[in-house]
Scaffold this motif. Sequence first.
Motif, PDB file in Angstrom:
ATOM      1  N   ASP A   1       0.847  -1.196   0.000  1.00  0.00           N
ATOM      2  CA  ASP A   1       0.000   0.000   0.000  1.00  0.00           C
ATOM      3  C   ASP A   1       0.885   1.250   0.000  1.00  0.00           C
ATOM      4  O   ASP A   1       1.663   1.482   0.931  1.00  0.00           O
ATOM      5  N   MET A   2       0.766   2.047  -1.053  1.00  0.00           N
ATOM      6  CA  MET A   2       1.646   3.202  -1.256  1.00  0.00           C
ATOM      7  C   MET A   2       1.564   4.222  -0.123  1.00  0.00           C
ATOM      8  O   MET A   2       2.586   4.683   0.396  1.00  0.00           O
ATOM      9  N   GLU A   3       0.370   4.593   0.277  1.00  0.00           N
ATOM     10  CA  GLU A   3       0.203   5.606   1.316  1.00  0.00           C
ATOM     11  C   GLU A   3       0.752   5.112   2.645  1.00  0.00           C
ATOM     12  O   GLU A   3       1.352   5.877   3.408  1.00  0.00           O
ATOM     13  N   SER A   4       0.551   3.827   2.928  1.00  0.00           N
ATOM     14  CA  SER A   4       1.084   3.257   4.174  1.00  0.00           C
ATOM     15  C   SER A   4       2.610   3.245   4.153  1.00  0.00           C
ATOM     16  O   SER A   4       3.255   3.481   5.188  1.00  0.00           O
ATOM     17  N   GLN A   5       3.200   2.987   3.003  1.00  0.00           N
ATOM     18  CA  GLN A   5       4.657   3.031   2.882  1.00  0.00           C
ATOM     19  C   GLN A   5       5.182   4.437   3.176  1.00  0.00           C
ATOM     20  O   GLN A   5       6.183   4.608   3.882  1.00  0.00           O
TER      21      GLN A   5
END
Length: 249
Positions: free
Chosen positions: A17-21
Amino acid sequence: MTPDDMEALQEKALEGDMESQYELGNAFAKGQKGSVDLGQAAEWYQKAGEQGHRDALCNYAFLVYSGKGVEQDQDVALKLFEQAADLGQVQAQLNLGILEANSDEVDSERMLRWFRIAAENGNVEAAYNLGVLYFEGKHVEQNMEDAFKHFAQAAEGGNTEAEYSVGFCFSKGFGIEKSTEQAVAFYQRAAEKGHISAQYNLGLHHEYGEGLEKEDKEAAVAWYQKAADQGHERAAEAIELLKAETDES
């Protein structure tokens, strides 16, 4: 952020998950897992950046440029800033303008392009920098009207240096019709935020009544004192002169 929140965030980041990264990168950068770990921050910013997260790209570029938490490589960092800037990341756009302005061989068109894009996107620092460039005629042809326009844009956004610069332009008639009243108004804005030169100039206006209804020696001393407290020598001298005048009278 609780340990459970952190664990859930890390699980989502590992799943891609991009935002979580990106958020996990921030957590490591801010020490939310116990201590700051810029190496881990860089790793997660890189992962999110590879998926097109513009803020992660900008943050990763900064770490690569400065060599914090990752091997320093300014050429790679510039490419990363450009990727973020092309995606609309305003801080990256500003950074590219600043880096170009400070380079050994300045590309004026490139510098102006990034500062203008950042300013058009609402970055007040970029607008102020454009004002300084046009005011000083540094790397560009001097143009006081353009300088004032950009100073005014930055001042509208609350930039203290720009507020002072707008006041100075009004006081001298640089790029705008001279107005001591407007000069006082903008000096006041900057002075209230602690700008030392604005405080001194405001003292001068109160001492001589320029741009005001009348002279106000008491107000002049008060503003001179604020500037003197910050080390302004001429302000300290002005206070002594006013005190001497008072004693003589």
